[in-house]
Write a protein that holds these residues in place. Structure first.
Motif, mmCIF file in Angstrom:
data_model
loop_
_atom_site.group_PDB
_atom_site.id
_atom_site.type_symbol
_atom_site.label_atom_id
_atom_site.label_comp_id
_atom_site.label_asym_id
_atom_site.label_seq_id
_atom_site.Cartn_x
_atom_site.Cartn_y
_atom_site.Cartn_z
ATOM 1 N N LEU A 61 0.830 -1.208 0.000
ATOM 2 C CA LEU A 61 0.000 0.000 0.000
ATOM 3 C C LEU A 61 0.862 1.255 0.000
ATOM 4 N N VAL A 62 1.982 1.196 0.744
ATOM 5 C CA VAL A 62 2.886 2.350 0.771
ATOM 6 C C VAL A 62 3.468 2.607 -0.615
ATOM 7 N N VAL A 63 3.862 1.528 -1.298
ATOM 8 C CA VAL A 63 4.424 1.675 -2.649
ATOM 9 C C VAL A 63 3.381 2.256 -3.602
ATOM 10 N N VAL A 64 2.152 1.724 -3.526
ATOM 11 C CA VAL A 64 1.085 2.232 -4.407
ATOM 12 C C VAL A 64 0.798 3.698 -4.112
ATOM 13 N N LEU A 65 0.736 4.041 -2.811
ATOM 14 C CA LEU A 65 0.483 5.433 -2.431
ATOM 15 C C LEU A 65 1.605 6.338 -2.926
ATOM 16 N N VAL B 54 0.927 9.427 -5.512
ATOM 17 C CA VAL B 54 1.307 10.796 -5.147
ATOM 18 C C VAL B 54 2.352 11.338 -6.125
ATOM 19 N N SER B 55 3.337 10.490 -6.477
ATOM 20 C CA SER B 55 4.381 10.931 -7.408
ATOM 21 C C SER B 55 3.794 11.286 -8.768
ATOM 22 N N VAL B 56 2.898 10.425 -9.268
ATOM 23 C CA VAL B 56 2.289 10.674 -10.580
ATOM 24 C C VAL B 56 1.482 11.968 -10.571
ATOM 25 N N LEU B 57 0.656 12.166 -9.533
ATOM 26 C CA LEU B 57 -0.162 13.380 -9.462
ATOM 27 C C LEU B 57 0.690 14.633 -9.317
ATOM 28 N N LEU B 58 1.769 14.547 -8.493
ATOM 29 C CA LEU B 58 2.650 15.700 -8.346
ATOM 30 C C LEU B 58 3.338 16.052 -9.658
ATOM 31 N N LEU B 59 3.824 15.039 -10.363
ATOM 32 C CA LEU B 59 4.491 15.291 -11.644
ATOM 33 C C LEU B 59 3.511 15.846 -12.680
#
Length: 654
Positions: free
Chosen positions: A7-11, A15-20
């Motif tokens: 779950l941490v990896v997916v989160l 988050v990384s995709v949305l920030l980028l």
């Protein structure tokens, strides 16, 4: 524990995709679609690990999975690598946005939601193209110029037959085109005029249900009787005679149950086909096919709403004088709806106007022309489709107007200019007539005023020599307007077309009717009425009332100006760039120049650092100056992208 790590990896990925994605939209400053921004972020997150591994191996910081250099150098190299990967992705996103702007290709959700409608539209579009090809019109659908046509008459016949096979909306389109003598040659106009919207009556049970649904109540609660056999049946609706419970004779205009759905689907095809022809063919662009298709679609959608026709009927009736021998049906708003229209029934003479004496027919034609001119010049609401089928001669010598689905409206300025045009024609003054045309339509940039005045004068001389010569005077005037590249507003064009359609009706009512002489007389009477002392006083009083606040403050302002002048205090203040749009333009230009200068300076600095062989080293294989050069080159690249975005996507930014 494994589930928590997952779950941490997916989160982290989300988050990384949305920030980028958000950072990409922010840096570019262009409204890039969120879906492609998210895909950009997802690709960037996926390719970053292998790129980092490759850079680490080449720089000597990594040997396998073991870090060989300092952690600070590794962090700097990782940041620079991710930044460059991000920047190259931005460049790809800009290229994609330039080739396929956001909104050009429908999204996945839209495709899934509309796939059934798209499939039906594709089948219908294919059928329409097949009809055109079957009738020999396929060459006109190919990109390029208008193909050579050895026989325009044959093409006109093929076009009429193709429109008939196309269905209701295409028949209506042909009927509309038959009124555009300013765009199409006479051969096409004559052939398209043969299109008839008459159709086989729909079965009475269907019509009975449609009337009840439109009324929202049983038919027996409204009508004492209604004739199942229609008085007239068209492709969109049909008309039945009926009698209300109080004994009033009426007619009921009811829309066919499937007409709205069928026409709506075909209008979508017509608009798309018009856009395609406008985009891919030279003749389509020259005729403005896209604009014509969109205007026709808007007009036909109004005709499908019978409440609009009800309002049009009431508006025209309100503008008729009590002394006019022109009558219109009286609508019953409480008994009408978007699909049902109930109106009083106008009685018709048994032989129409054919059994009337020549003088009576001439009087009827004169009355009809005068009434239409009054509608156009005085009230501003006029019947825009007065073909012979919409004119009814009553047994008492009155003229009844029918079918108010197409009604034009003119504002006060346009009405005044048209009135002055008629008044100039009545006084045989081509200079005043040409000036009235300019006032009505606006002055084109390359207008030759003297040539326009001469051609207007020639037209007036040509068409004042008798009744036979007067035929086609309004059509000729419209062609003169188009030839001089006037931009004709839609409602003014409707007035010209209304007069053009009225010509044929008047010549049918009274063969040999001198249209120009009657128009001159009627226009002169209207303008003389407008120039009567009472009318002029009323106009001046209205204008004076609007100017009264200014006039009340004028003495004080004049006194202040005189005092300031005497005492040497009079100053004139001019505020440069007071308009917000001017400030925005200058600010944008300054920002563009600064970004360009900064990008160029960063690029020059990067080149100097990258070509420098001396200096300390960040790692045994990575010189510090080269690292700084890549940082500056990254800055130059981002600033350059911003400059390109502001140049090529200015419309989106505005």
């Amino acid at each position: 524990m494994a589930l928590v790590n997952g779950l941490v990896v997916v989160l982290f990925w989300v988050v990384s995709v949305l920030l980028l994605a958000g950072l990409a939209r922010r840096i570019l400053g262009v409204p890039v679609g969120w879906w492609r921004s998210v895909v950009f972020g997802l690709v960037l997150v996926a390719v970053s690990p292998p790129i980092l591994q490759f850079v680490g191996d080449r720089s000597g910081l990594l040997v396998g999975d073991r870090l060989t250099g300092s952690s600070a150098a590794a962090v700097l190299l990782v940041v620079l690598t991710i930044a460059w990967t991000f920047t190259l992705g931005l460049a790809a996103l800009v290229i994609l946005e330039a080739i396929l702007p956001t909104g050009t290709v429908p999204g996945l959700v839209t495709l899934v939601r509309n796939w059934r409608g798209q499939r039906r539209r594709t089948r219908r579009y294919t059928a329409i193209v097949g009809i055109a090809v079957r009738h020999g019109l396929g060459r006109f659908l190919r990109p390029g110029r208008l193909p050579a046509d050895p026989g325009l008459g044959q093409t006109a016949v093929a076009l009429r037959r193709a429109l008939e096979d196309g269905g209701v909306a295409f028949v209506k389109l042909g009927q509309t085109l038959s009124t555009r003598r300013d765009l199409l040659p006479p051969v096409l106009i004559d052939e398209l005029s043969k299109l008839q919207s008459q159709a086989e009556p729909a079965p009475w049970p269907q019509i009975e249900k449609a009337i009840a649904d439109g009324l929202g109540r049983p038919i027996s609660s409204v009508f004492a009787s209604i004739e199942p056999a229609p008085l007239a049946a068209a492709s969109v609706g049909q008309v039945h005679s009926a009698r209300l419970l109080d004994g009033t004779d009426v007619v009921v205009k009811v829309q066919r149950p499937a007409a709205r759905h069928q026409i709506a689907a075909d209008l979508d095809i017509i608009v798309r086909l018009g856009a395609r022809l406008d985009r891919t063919t030279g003749w389509g662009r020259s005729l403005g096919v896209r604009r014509l298709a969109e205007g026709f679609a808007a007009s036909l959608r109004e005709e499908l709403d019978y409440t609009v026709e009800l309002e049009n009927t009431q508006a025209v009736a309100a503008g008729l004088q009590s002394s006019d021998r022109i009558v219109v049906p009286r609508p019953f708003p409480d008994l009408s709806s978007p699909t049902v229209l109930v109106m009083s029934r106008l009685s018709a003479a048994s032989g129409g106007f054919h059994d009337l004496a020549a003088d009576d027919r001439r009087r009827l034609a004169t009355d009809l022309l005068g009434s239409v001119l009054r509608q156009i010049v005085v009230t501003g609401v006029f019947h825009a489709d007065l073909h012979p089928g919409n004119v009814l001669i009553g047994p008492d010598g009155t003229v009844g107007l029918l079918d108010f689905g197409a009604v034009g409206r003119l504002d006060r300025t346009a009405r005044s200019a048209l009135g002055l045009l008629l008044y100039a024609i009545e006084r045989d003054d081509p200079i005043a007539a040409a000036s009235s045309l300019v006032e009505l339509l606006g002055r084109p940039e390359d207008l030759d005023q003297r040539t326009l005045e001469r051609e207007v004068g020639e037209l007036m001389v040509r068409y004042r020599t008798g009744a036979a010569a007067a035929a086609g005077v309004f059509t000729a005037l419209f062609r003169l307007v188009v030839r001089h590249r006037f931009a004709v507003p839609a409602q003014v064009a409707a007035a010209f077309r209304a007069m053009g359609a009225l010509e044929g009706t008047l010549s049918l009512i009274s063969p040999g009717f001198d249209l120009l002489a009657a128009a001159q007389a009627a226009g002169g009477r209207l303008m003389r009425d407008a120039f009567e002392p009472a009318a002029v006083r009323h106009t001046l009083e209205g204008q004076l009332a609007s100017l009264l606040p200014i006039l009340q403050r004028l003495p004080q302002r004049l006194n202040k100006i005189v005092e300031d002048t005497e005492q040497g205090r009079l100053t004139i203040q001019v505020r440069a760039l007071a308009d917000r749009r001017d400030r925005q333009f200058i600010t944008g230009l300054a920002q563009q120049m600064m970004l360009t200068i900064l990008a160029a300076a960063a690029a020059v600095g990067a080149i100097i650092l990258l070509t420098s062989a001396a200096g300390p080293r960040l790692t045994p294989t990575v010189p510090l100056y080269a690292f700084l050069g890549y940082v500056l080159l990254f800055v130059a690249f981002v600033l350059g992208l911003r400059v390109l975005v502001r140049v090529f996507f200015r419309a989106s930014l505005d």
